[in-house]
Design an enzyme around this catalytic site. Structure first.
Site, PDB file in Angstrom:
ATOM      1  N   THR A  49       0.889   7.262  -0.860  1.00 32.41           N
ATOM      2  CA  THR A  49       1.335   8.537  -1.436  1.00 32.41           C
ATOM      3  C   THR A  49       0.508   8.811  -2.689  1.00 32.41           C
ATOM      4  O   THR A  49       0.485   7.982  -3.601  1.00 32.41           O
ATOM      5  CB  THR A  49       2.829   8.470  -1.789  1.00 32.41           C
ATOM      6  OG1 THR A  49       3.559   8.080  -0.621  1.00 32.41           O
ATOM      7  CG2 THR A  49       3.329   9.810  -2.292  1.00 32.41           C
TER       8      THR A  49
ATOM      9  N   ASN B 245      10.690   3.809  -0.817  1.00 26.31           N
ATOM     10  CA  ASN B 245      10.595   2.581  -0.034  1.00 26.31           C
ATOM     11  C   ASN B 245      11.215   1.379  -0.741  1.00 26.31           C
ATOM     12  O   ASN B 245      10.893   0.236  -0.423  1.00 26.31           O
ATOM     13  CB  ASN B 245       9.124   2.280   0.298  1.00 26.31           C
ATOM     14  CG  ASN B 245       8.545   3.283   1.279  1.00 26.31           C
ATOM     15  OD1 ASN B 245       9.278   3.878   2.070  1.00 26.31           O
ATOM     16  ND2 ASN B 245       7.244   3.483   1.234  1.00 26.31           N
TER      17      ASN B 245
ATOM     18  N   ARG C 245       0.782  -1.249   0.000  1.00 24.51           N
ATOM     19  CA  ARG C 245       0.000   0.000   0.000  1.00 24.51           C
ATOM     20  C   ARG C 245       0.810   1.293   0.000  1.00 24.51           C
ATOM     21  O   ARG C 245       0.234   2.373   0.036  1.00 24.51           O
ATOM     22  CB  ARG C 245      -1.002   0.024   1.159  1.00 24.51           C
ATOM     23  CG  ARG C 245      -1.998  -1.095   1.123  1.00 24.51           C
ATOM     24  CD  ARG C 245      -3.220  -0.807   1.946  1.00 24.51           C
ATOM     25  NE  ARG C 245      -2.944  -0.816   3.360  1.00 24.51           N
ATOM     26  CZ  ARG C 245      -3.876  -0.636   4.295  1.00 24.51           C
ATOM     27  NH1 ARG C 245      -5.137  -0.423   3.934  1.00 24.51           N
ATOM     28  NH2 ARG C 245      -3.573  -0.662   5.565  1.00 24.51           N
ATOM     29  N   ASP C 246       2.136   1.222  -0.066  1.00 28.60           N
ATOM     30  CA  ASP C 246       2.914   2.459  -0.170  1.00 28.60           C
ATOM     31  C   ASP C 246       4.207   2.214  -0.947  1.00 28.60           C
ATOM     32  O   ASP C 246       5.283   2.644  -0.538  1.00 28.60           O
ATOM     33  CB  ASP C 246       3.236   3.024   1.216  1.00 28.60           C
ATOM     34  CG  ASP C 246       3.639   4.497   1.171  1.00 28.60           C
ATOM     35  OD1 ASP C 246       3.316   5.168   0.158  1.00 28.60           O
ATOM     36  OD2 ASP C 246       4.266   4.979   2.126  1.00 28.60           O
ATOM     37  N   LEU C 247       4.089   1.545  -2.070  1.00 32.74           N
ATOM     38  CA  LEU C 247       5.246   1.285  -2.916  1.00 32.74           C
ATOM     39  C   LEU C 247       5.609   2.554  -3.688  1.00 32.74           C
ATOM     40  O   LEU C 247       4.752   3.167  -4.324  1.00 32.74           O
ATOM     41  CB  LEU C 247       4.953   0.140  -3.885  1.00 32.74           C
ATOM     42  CG  LEU C 247       4.830  -1.240  -3.237  1.00 32.74           C
ATOM     43  CD1 LEU C 247       4.221  -2.231  -4.225  1.00 32.74           C
ATOM     44  CD2 LEU C 247       6.185  -1.728  -2.745  1.00 32.74           C
TER      45      LEU C 247
END
Length: 337
Positions: free
Chosen positions: A126, A94, A88-90
């Site tokens: 993001t 990261n 959920r935040d690739l």
């Protein structure tokens, strides 16, 4: 700061639990240590940099580098999905590459592993890497939205741009068609552009269904290229803008036609007046003087446009006809009317 924040404590415990579930390769390892008196956990450290840091120092990714990163990224993302975990935040921030070229995924802080958790948190992530459907009121993050974020990440590594432009947290974006990578990197192979456009497609049904499918298309590359997606015409992508353009062109055409019609009408009126004068008994003792405004005028009917340059716009035509005036005589001397 969060020692009395039960939600923050629960999130940290959950992050450690997820980090212990993921495979050792492709993720930092959890370091076991004696009993803790405070809430924290230790992870392995690896010398290297994130992809964001690589972009910041100006590295320009070649096609083979992008494919290598994409293969490893999708291999690790696929491993997460097989465990039922959605990151959920690739994004480049990261994704870490060590000095030996080993790629690792970081930050499982907002990852989730079951449907109940996905409903509890309102689509973290993001904005520029979030799939279009996540900006609605009902859609939730899933494996497909992770793959979309992978596509945007690879697109950014190649072009330093986002397929739909940068999206801020407070925006409610409207998505059209993604910008072709060749607009920013003309050297992009056609097959790679097709893969990236499919990964970043606006509609989920037009994207890759699994990390394995996405990875396979990158590996096959030019040998078995993916068919380039058909670019939709403007009428399909933005009907409202299409109608506005048609209406504007129609209005412009009507204005031009009205202007040309007024020229013809004025010319016809002058012709009727001169014909009547020629048929009257006053034709031999009448002086006729005609003048007009600036621009192209009588004697230049094939030109209807006007110019703004001083030499063209400051002059006007003066025509004199009468006794003692030789027909066809032309004087270029400026006079003051």
């Amino acid at each position: 700061a969060h020692e009395h924040d039960e939600d923050a404590r629960r999130a940290l415990v959950r992050e450690e639990w997820l980090a212990r579930r993921v495979p050792g390769q492709g993720f930092p390892r959890i370091i076991d240590h004696p009993r803790r008196e405070h809430l924290y956990y230790l992870m392995s450290w690896h010398a290297g940099e994130t992809l964001r840091a690589s972009l910041a120092r100006g590295h320009r990714y070649a096609t083979h580098e992008l494919v290598g990163i994409g293969r490893e990224l999708l291999r690790h993302v696929g491993a997460l999905h097989r465990l039922g975990i959605v990151h959920r935040d690739l994004k480049p921030d990261n994704i870490h590459v060590d000095r030996d070229g080993q790629l690792r995924l970081l930050d499982l802080g907002v990852a989730a592993s079951d449907g109940d958790d996905l409903r509890e948190i309102n689509n973290p992530g993001t904005p520029s890497y979030m799939a279009p459907e996540l900006f609605g009121d009902t859609a939730q993050a899933d494996a497909g939205t992770d793959l979309y974020a992978c596509g945007v990440t690879l697109y950014e590594l190649l072009t330093r741009k986002y397929p739909y432009g940068e999206i801020e947290a407070f925006q409610r974006p409207r998505f059209g068609a993604p910008v072709a990578p060749t607009r920013y990197r003309p050297d992009t192979p056609a097959w790679l552009e097709a893969v990236l456009l499919k990964a970043c497609a606006r509609d989920a049904k037009d994207r890759f269904e699994t990390a394995e499918e996405f990875r396979l298309e990158l590996e096959r590359g030019a040998e078995r290229p993916l068919a380039s997606p058909r670019r939709l015409p403007l009428l399909s992508r933005n009907p409202a803008l299409s109608l506005k353009i048609v209406a504007g062109l129609s209005l412009l055409l009507n204005v031009v036609q009205a202007y040309l019609a007024s020229i013809n009408f004025a010319d016809e009126c002058v012709g009727l007046l001169l014909d009547a004068l020629d048929a009257s008994p006053y034709k031999d003792n009448t002086i006729v003087m005609l003048w007009s405004d600036h621009g192209f005028h009588v004697g230049e009917k094939f030109h209807w446009s006007k110019f703004t340059l001083w030499e063209e716009s400051a002059r006007c035509v003066l025509v004199c006809a009468g006794p003692g005036v030789t027909p066809g005589t032309r004087c270029n001397q400026p006079v003051n009317l």
